[in-house]
Scaffold this motif. Structure first.
Motif, PDB file in Angstrom:
ATOM      1  N   TYR A 232       0.872  -1.186   0.000  1.00 17.62           N
ATOM      2  CA  TYR A 232       0.000   0.000   0.000  1.00 17.62           C
ATOM      3  C   TYR A 232       0.904   1.229   0.000  1.00 17.62           C
ATOM      4  CZ  TYR A 232      -3.481  -3.367   1.694  1.00 17.62           C
ATOM      5  OH  TYR A 232      -4.312  -4.458   1.844  1.00 17.62           O
TER       6      TYR A 232
ATOM      7  N   ILE B 167      -1.023   7.697   5.283  1.00 22.98           N
ATOM      8  CA  ILE B 167      -1.932   6.547   5.180  1.00 22.98           C
ATOM      9  C   ILE B 167      -2.019   5.735   6.483  1.00 22.98           C
ATOM     10  CG2 ILE B 167      -1.606   6.280   2.681  1.00 22.98           C
ATOM     11  CD1 ILE B 167       0.205   3.811   3.361  1.00 22.98           C
TER      12      ILE B 167
ATOM     13  N   ASP C  37      -3.732   6.050   9.234  1.00 15.07           N
ATOM     14  CA  ASP C  37      -5.101   5.755   9.704  1.00 15.07           C
ATOM     15  C   ASP C  37      -5.687   4.595   8.909  1.00 15.07           C
ATOM     16  OD1 ASP C  37      -4.922   7.738  11.463  1.00 15.07           O
ATOM     17  OD2 ASP C  37      -6.096   9.211  10.315  1.00 15.07           O
ATOM     18  N   ARG C  38      -5.504   4.671   7.578  1.00 20.52           N
ATOM     19  CA  ARG C  38      -6.052   3.597   6.730  1.00 20.52           C
ATOM     20  C   ARG C  38      -5.321   2.287   6.976  1.00 20.52           C
ATOM     21  NH1 ARG C  38      -5.824   7.080   1.484  1.00 20.52           N
ATOM     22  NH2 ARG C  38      -4.597   8.348   2.933  1.00 20.52           N
TER      23      ARG C  38
ATOM     24  N   LEU D 211      -6.952   0.624   9.873  1.00 25.46           N
ATOM     25  CA  LEU D 211      -8.213  -0.041   9.508  1.00 25.46           C
ATOM     26  C   LEU D 211      -7.961  -1.369   8.792  1.00 25.46           C
ATOM     27  CD1 LEU D 211     -10.251   3.065   8.261  1.00 25.46           C
ATOM     28  CD2 LEU D 211     -10.723   1.664  10.298  1.00 25.46           C
ATOM     29  N   VAL D 212      -6.986  -1.358   7.876  1.00 27.70           N
ATOM     30  CA  VAL D 212      -6.684  -2.594   7.131  1.00 27.70           C
ATOM     31  C   VAL D 212      -6.206  -3.679   8.104  1.00 27.70           C
ATOM     32  CG1 VAL D 212      -5.199  -3.648   5.368  1.00 27.70           C
ATOM     33  CG2 VAL D 212      -6.146  -1.360   4.988  1.00 27.70           C
TER      34      VAL D 212
END
Ligand SMILES: NC(=O)c1ccc[n+]([C@@H]2O[C@H](COP(=O)([O-])OP(=O)(O)OC[C@H]3O[C@@H](n4cnc5c(N)ncnc54)[C@H](O)[C@@H]3O)[C@@H](O)[C@H]2O)c1
Length: 364
Positions: free
Chosen positions: A19, A24, A26-27, A30-31
């Motif tokens: 990724y 990124i 925060d994302r 989540l992942v």
């Protein structure tokens, strides 16, 4: 956030995502939360990166109810050894990290190599997520599954191939990277342009000023392109027995310069001088045009990397170190040469006299 899939077909469970994006984390949280990869995580990081991003990454994981703690070791290549491995392993045991846990490597190539190695042997292996924070780690060391540590006898002598579960490349980390470390990583990006992608090479030529100023759009473009090139080599030759050797362009002489200098020269500067030496050897052997050799030399200079070898390093010392490499490979030295920018080939026989002459020229 862009996604690049690394397809390792022989064992599809080893395939994973890279990724890439700005900001990124925060994302990423989540992942990781959605993945159900582990019940808890240990973030392994060095002292510099811990001070900058340790709290933040723990906060991001807490936010999504992912249980995590952090283990730190002293920054620097000197830590890439068995003592650090054992100290971290004992800490993991003390904290109750078990086979239902996973590691997160937050840092440069040193952190990635140590953490990946520990993950490959801890309780007969647990998963590892790579979160590279240097340019070198983002475009090179976090991708490909090479993990390991140094021994007094030499670098990277103990290790394992162990693919990460996923790789999260946040370009924001590069904002705090010291200049010398940033330039260090550019040598690998230039290498990718030379061995695989003339468009990347031209982009680097055209945007060298913006790159040195760390323009985020250009950085995204060159990191993404570099990751795609590295992952393509890894997909074809995961265990580094064939095509992946092309990635050693500039590294045979580069490693020899680094070692002969007693590691006082940075990896990036040693590799950049090694790439120029390989281009000159290619030109002398009538494979490469002087124009292409000149472009390589010019780009190396433009980004602030070394285009020469310090006179204080003994030529015979460098030659002796290339012979050590030769022994590792059997009788022939696998030298990566060029037909043109974007077109490398492996040559088994470069005469020592030619290497000596080229090294001498680069010392002037
Ligand atoms: N596994 C592979 O395929 C592979 C490939 C190439 C290199 N390597 C290994 O990688 C290592 C070199 O990696 P490296 O150059 O990243 O060195 P490194 O990990 O030592 O990082 C360089 C320095 O930058 C600091 N740092 C890291 N991220 C930072 C950030 N965002 N902001 C500020 N400071 C930061 C670190 O604390 C350290 O002081 C070597 O050990 C080499 O053998 C491995």
């Amino acid at each position: 956030m862009k996604r690049i899939k690394v397809n390792l077909d022989k064992q599809s469970s080893l395939s994973h995502e890279i990724y890439i994006g700005h900001n990124i984390l925060d994302r990423m949280g989540l992942v990781i939360a959605k993945s159900n990869l582990a019940h808890r995580y240990s973030v392994i990081t060095d002292s510099n990166v811990s001070a900058l991003y340790g709290e933040e990454i723990l906060g991001v994981l807490k936010e999504v109810n992912v249980k995590a703690d952090l283990i730190e070791f002293p920054a620097g290549e000197a830590s890439k050894n068995m003592e650090t491995v054992l100290a971290i392993v004992r800490e993991l045991i003390n904290r109750g990290i078990d086979r239902s846990s996973a590691l997160i490597a937050l840092g440069g190539g040193v952190t990635g190599d140590i953490t990946g190695f520990i993950a490959s042997i801890y309780m007969r292996s647990i998963p590892c997520i790579q979160v590279p924070t240097t340019l070198l780690a983002q475009v090179d060391s976090s991708i490909g599954g090479k993990t390991g540590i140094d021994l007094p006898e030499g670098k990277n002598l103990l290790g394992a191939f162990s693919q990460p579960q996923s790789i999260f490349i946040d370009l924001r980390f590069l904002e705090t990277l010291p200049d010398n470390e940033f330039i260090n990583g550019l040598s690998e990006v230039i290498k990718y342009g030379i061995i695989d992608d003339v468009d990347l090479f031209t982009l680097l030529e055209e945007k060298s000023d913006a790159i040195r100023c760390r323009d985020p759009h250009i950085l995204q473009a060159i990191v993404e392109r570099s990751c795609k090139i590295k992952k393509a080599f890894v997909e074809i030759d995961e265990k580094d027995v064939g095509l992946r050797r092309i990635l050693n362009f500039g590294h045979t002489i580069g490693h020899a310069i680094e070692a002969a200098s007693g590691y006082t020269i940075s990896h990036g500067n040693a590799v950049s001088a090694g790439m120029i030496a390989s281009a000159r050897i290619s030109e002398k052997m009538k494979h490469l045009s002087s124009e292409d050799r000149g472009r390589i030399q010019q780009l190396v200079r433009a980004v602030g990397l070394a285009d020469h070898i310090p006179a204080s390093i003994s030529t015979e010392g460098i030659i002796a170190k290339t012979r050590t490499d030769k022994k590792k490979e059997g009788d022939s030295i696998h030298f990566v040469l060029l037909k043109k920018i974007g077109m490398p080939f492996i040559n088994g026989s470069v005469e020592e006299a030619l290497i000596r002459e080229t090294i001498e020229e680069l010392k002037k």
